[in-house]
Scaffold this motif. Structure first.
Motif, PDB file in Angstrom:
ATOM      1  N   GLY A  42      31.135 -22.523-111.941  1.00 28.58           N
ATOM      2  CA  GLY A  42      29.849 -22.426-112.615  1.00 28.58           C
ATOM      3  C   GLY A  42      28.855 -21.411-111.952  1.00 28.58           C
ATOM      4  O   GLY A  42      29.354 -20.353-111.105  1.00 28.58           O
ATOM      5  N   GLU A  43      27.676 -21.401-112.209  1.00 27.75           N
ATOM      6  CA  GLU A  43      26.643 -20.282-112.115  1.00 27.75           C
ATOM      7  C   GLU A  43      25.843 -20.563-110.957  1.00 27.75           C
ATOM      8  O   GLU A  43      25.134 -19.814-110.629  1.00 27.75           O
ATOM      9  N   ARG A  44      26.060 -21.646-110.034  1.00 28.27           N
ATOM     10  CA  ARG A  44      25.182 -21.814-109.020  1.00 28.27           C
ATOM     11  C   ARG A  44      26.052 -21.992-107.611  1.00 28.27           C
ATOM     12  O   ARG A  44      27.071 -22.549-107.769  1.00 28.27           O
ATOM     13  N   ASP A  45      25.617 -21.340-106.493  1.00 29.28           N
ATOM     14  CA  ASP A  45      26.445 -21.695-105.307  1.00 29.28           C
ATOM     15  C   ASP A  45      26.588 -22.982-105.171  1.00 29.28           C
ATOM     16  O   ASP A  45      25.649 -23.857-105.236  1.00 29.28           O
ATOM     17  N   ALA A  46      27.728 -23.335-104.404  1.00 30.86           N
ATOM     18  CA  ALA A  46      27.966 -24.674-103.939  1.00 30.86           C
ATOM     19  C   ALA A  46      28.125 -25.077-102.598  1.00 30.86           C
ATOM     20  O   ALA A  46      28.606 -24.333-101.824  1.00 30.86           O
ATOM     21  N   GLN A  47      27.078 -26.105-102.044  1.00 35.31           N
ATOM     22  CA  GLN A  47      27.085 -26.326-100.736  1.00 35.31           C
ATOM     23  C   GLN A  47      28.210 -27.627-100.555  1.00 35.31           C
ATOM     24  O   GLN A  47      27.751 -28.912-101.081  1.00 35.31           O
ATOM     25  N   VAL A  48      29.005 -27.269 -99.739  1.00 37.46           N
ATOM     26  CA  VAL A  48      30.322 -28.137 -99.717  1.00 37.46           C
ATOM     27  C   VAL A  48      30.289 -28.962 -98.272  1.00 37.46           C
ATOM     28  O   VAL A  48      30.093 -28.118 -97.317  1.00 37.46           O
ATOM     29  N   SER A  49      30.635 -30.205 -98.446  1.00 37.53           N
ATOM     30  CA  SER A  49      30.748 -30.840 -97.197  1.00 37.53           C
ATOM     31  C   SER A  49      32.038 -31.633 -96.996  1.00 37.53           C
ATOM     32  O   SER A  49      32.348 -32.105 -97.966  1.00 37.53           O
ATOM     33  N   ILE A  50      32.775 -31.163 -95.888  1.00 34.98           N
ATOM     34  CA  ILE A  50      33.989 -31.730 -95.919  1.00 34.98           C
ATOM     35  C   ILE A  50      34.244 -32.813 -94.604  1.00 34.98           C
ATOM     36  O   ILE A  50      33.905 -32.511 -93.458  1.00 34.98           O
ATOM     37  N   THR A  51      34.562 -34.079 -94.900  1.00 30.31           N
ATOM     38  CA  THR A  51      34.613 -35.280 -93.849  1.00 30.31           C
ATOM     39  C   THR A  51      35.935 -35.612 -93.604  1.00 30.31           C
ATOM     40  O   THR A  51      36.893 -35.667 -94.471  1.00 30.31           O
ATOM     41  N   VAL A  52      36.481 -35.530 -92.412  1.00 28.00           N
ATOM     42  CA  VAL A  52      37.931 -35.705 -91.992  1.00 28.00           C
ATOM     43  C   VAL A  52      37.832 -37.328 -91.420  1.00 28.00           C
ATOM     44  O   VAL A  52      37.124 -37.476 -90.436  1.00 28.00           O
ATOM     45  N   PHE A  53      38.870 -37.977 -91.905  1.00 24.54           N
ATOM     46  CA  PHE A  53      39.173 -39.394 -91.333  1.00 24.54           C
ATOM     47  C   PHE A  53      40.302 -39.001 -90.625  1.00 24.54           C
ATOM     48  O   PHE A  53      41.407 -38.497 -90.956  1.00 24.54           O
ATOM     49  N   ARG A  57      40.153 -43.358 -84.982  1.00 28.21           N
ATOM     50  CA  ARG A  57      38.681 -43.041 -84.553  1.00 28.21           C
ATOM     51  C   ARG A  57      37.788 -42.771 -85.671  1.00 28.21           C
ATOM     52  O   ARG A  57      38.194 -42.279 -86.955  1.00 28.21           O
ATOM     53  N   ASP A  58      36.347 -42.941 -85.752  1.00 29.33           N
ATOM     54  CA  ASP A  58      35.463 -42.571 -86.517  1.00 29.33           C
ATOM     55  C   ASP A  58      35.589 -41.060 -86.887  1.00 29.33           C
ATOM     56  O   ASP A  58      35.948 -40.220 -86.046  1.00 29.33           O
ATOM     57  N   PRO A  59      35.094 -40.839 -88.175  1.00 29.18           N
ATOM     58  CA  PRO A  59      35.177 -39.281 -88.685  1.00 29.18           C
ATOM     59  C   PRO A  59      34.125 -38.690 -87.828  1.00 29.18           C
ATOM     60  O   PRO A  59      33.001 -39.039 -87.543  1.00 29.18           O
ATOM     61  N   PRO A  60      34.444 -37.483 -87.548  1.00 29.19           N
ATOM     62  CA  PRO A  60      33.356 -36.474 -86.671  1.00 29.19           C
ATOM     63  C   PRO A  60      32.341 -35.778 -87.803  1.00 29.19           C
ATOM     64  O   PRO A  60      32.488 -36.069 -88.998  1.00 29.19           O
ATOM     65  N   PRO A  61      31.416 -35.411 -87.345  1.00 28.58           N
ATOM     66  CA  PRO A  61      30.361 -34.858 -88.483  1.00 28.58           C
ATOM     67  C   PRO A  61      31.136 -33.927 -89.499  1.00 28.58           C
ATOM     68  O   PRO A  61      31.848 -33.314 -88.874  1.00 28.58           O
ATOM     69  N   PRO A  62      30.575 -33.871 -90.680  1.00 29.19           N
ATOM     70  CA  PRO A  62      31.368 -33.255 -91.643  1.00 29.19           C
ATOM     71  C   PRO A  62      31.097 -31.658 -91.434  1.00 29.19           C
ATOM     72  O   PRO A  62      29.929 -31.211 -90.701  1.00 29.19           O
ATOM     73  N   HIS A  63      31.991 -31.118 -92.066  1.00 31.12           N
ATOM     74  CA  HIS A  63      32.094 -29.370 -91.803  1.00 31.12           C
ATOM     75  C   HIS A  63      31.346 -29.011 -93.250  1.00 31.12           C
ATOM     76  O   HIS A  63      31.701 -29.483 -94.289  1.00 31.12           O
ATOM     77  N   ARG A  64      30.279 -28.071 -92.835  1.00 24.81           N
ATOM     78  CA  ARG A  64      29.737 -27.587 -94.321  1.00 24.81           C
ATOM     79  C   ARG A  64      30.110 -25.952 -94.389  1.00 24.81           C
ATOM     80  O   ARG A  64      30.325 -25.279 -93.537  1.00 24.81           O
ATOM     81  N   VAL A  65      30.211 -25.695 -95.692  1.00 22.59           N
ATOM     82  CA  VAL A  65      30.682 -24.440 -96.182  1.00 22.59           C
ATOM     83  C   VAL A  65      30.184 -24.109 -97.544  1.00 22.59           C
ATOM     84  O   VAL A  65      29.969 -24.899 -98.352  1.00 22.59           O
ATOM     85  N   LYS A  66      29.832 -22.872 -97.763  1.00 23.99           N
ATOM     86  CA  LYS A  66      29.280 -22.367 -99.247  1.00 23.99           C
ATOM     87  C   LYS A  66      30.314 -21.996-100.067  1.00 23.99           C
ATOM     88  O   LYS A  66      30.990 -21.228 -99.499  1.00 23.99           O
ATOM     89  N   VAL A  67      30.643 -22.315-101.273  1.00 24.49           N
ATOM     90  CA  VAL A  67      31.381 -21.638-102.114  1.00 24.49           C
ATOM     91  C   VAL A  67      30.351 -21.017-103.106  1.00 24.49           C
ATOM     92  O   VAL A  67      30.060 -21.839-104.004  1.00 24.49           O
ATOM     93  N   PRO A  68      30.375 -19.859-103.250  1.00 24.84           N
ATOM     94  CA  PRO A  68      29.506 -19.018-104.115  1.00 24.84           C
ATOM     95  C   PRO A  68      29.924 -19.286-105.505  1.00 24.84           C
ATOM     96  O   PRO A  68      31.296 -19.439-105.906  1.00 24.84           O
ATOM     97  N   ALA A  69      28.822 -18.946-106.443  1.00 30.42           N
ATOM     98  CA  ALA A  69      29.284 -19.174-107.939  1.00 30.42           C
ATOM     99  C   ALA A  69      30.180 -18.285-108.281  1.00 30.42           C
ATOM    100  O   ALA A  69      30.516 -16.987-107.728  1.00 30.42           O
ATOM    101  N   ARG A  70      31.094 -18.689-109.291  1.00 31.23           N
ATOM    102  CA  ARG A  70      32.031 -17.946-109.836  1.00 31.23           C
ATOM    103  C   ARG A  70      33.162 -17.339-108.810  1.00 31.23           C
ATOM    104  O   ARG A  70      33.865 -16.390-108.893  1.00 31.23           O
TER     105      ARG A  70
END
Lengths: 122, 122, 122, 122
Positions: A42-53, A57-70
């Motif tokens: 798409g035409e807007r950057d994506a703010q992505v959050s990855i949670t690992v299970f 044990r409980d999942p640690p805090p999610p990892h955040r990463v940006k995937v730019p548009a296109r």
């Protein structure tokens, strides 16, 4: 060129296991790894959050990463802190539609093995 | 024999990587490659457009190809200009319903490895 | 025990290629092959029709097979007349809900390679 | 951290075959196996029931297992009584939403082969 967005905002991968060993540790491309492949068409950057299970044990805090548009981003789970030799799973969430695919390269033996699947979405 | 159309008009593949090396370059069937498999089971030819996404630059103009009615086309990404050794993703669009599957054959080592998945659609 | 039906009546597999060679022709389990795996979890027998598509000719008449209630059938494409070394695709149709998965075992080299994916349905 | 549930309550895997042989029986990680990977990303424990289908007999009573909240479970089919060298399929049912993926590791030869796919849901 403008493309309509394609994809969804929430994805899940139930499988996850990064083999501990690799026959040849010197070549990063052939080292055992698992990848989450993210496409943001798409035409807007994506703010992505990855949670690992995990299994025990409980999942640690999610990892955040940006995937730019296109753009696409192929991210190795070992680069966001997932330990080797451990069963895990993951949920991938984004503020704009994305497409997610999961791939493993296993090089514990002299020859490599591969698996891949489009992730689950709803 | 006439078959009702099956499939969708928009598909996405988030994974994409054509290995650079192949043990045996002389046999095209066993050379490392990635394929987009397109099925047009309907009664009208499909005008298909394939857009390739990268990690660090805008997508080039889409590649166009015709898949005739009641036919399948298995197209190698290296034959439409996708470079080897580069992460990419793709969106496949058609004017009639089609079905899309993605496959890699990796022959960097003496033995081959395979992966495949039905692509994402909505 | 009675289970509610699960699945759909129409499925498609866009990939299809049975390697010509196998290192060891004597062991049928390890001979290169492709399989359509059909699950009929319901209480009524399924009348299934498999249509095969090629790149350069019309599909031949469909192959018909029964999958009894509460049974699975893993059918090799070479056993229903699909030639080796040829790109193909398939559509699987049933009169009751079924689930379809596609698998290849490639033993052209000394070691085997595998791929699998749930087929497309709508 | 609280996550909205993701997934469905009923899943199916049409493929299933655990190879009889393994080159190296001493390493459990590399012994031929098939796994059902279950992710329960929600806040309530999942009571999961796994029914196995064969080609020539009725399914045995389902296997029951708990997947706790915010956990993943990767369960080997050979650990729930599925015989090796036999075609089978499976249906996975849960009282809360889960995500299911199916993986095989084949080590009949010196090198391993892998396959994986998200299971079917509706």
């Amino acid at each position: 060129m403008r493309m309509d967005p394609i994809g969804k905002r929430r994805w899940a991968i139930a499988e996850g296991f990064i083999p501990k060993e690799s026959v040849d540790e010197s070549d990063p491309a052939l080292r055992s790894h698992e990848t989450v492949c993210i496409l943001n068409a798409g035409e807007r950057d994506a703010q992505v959050s990855i949670t690992v299970f995990f299994t025990d044990r409980d999942p640690p805090p999610p990892h955040r990463v940006k995937v730019p548009a296109r753009r696409t981003l192929h991210l190795r789970f070992c680069d966001i802190g997932v330990p080797r030799g451990t069963d895990y799973a993951s949920v991938i969430e984004s503020d704009v539609p994305i497409v997610v695919q999961h791939t493993r390269l296993d090089s514990r033996r002299a020859e490599i093995a591969l698996l891949s699947t489009i992730a689950y979405t709803e």
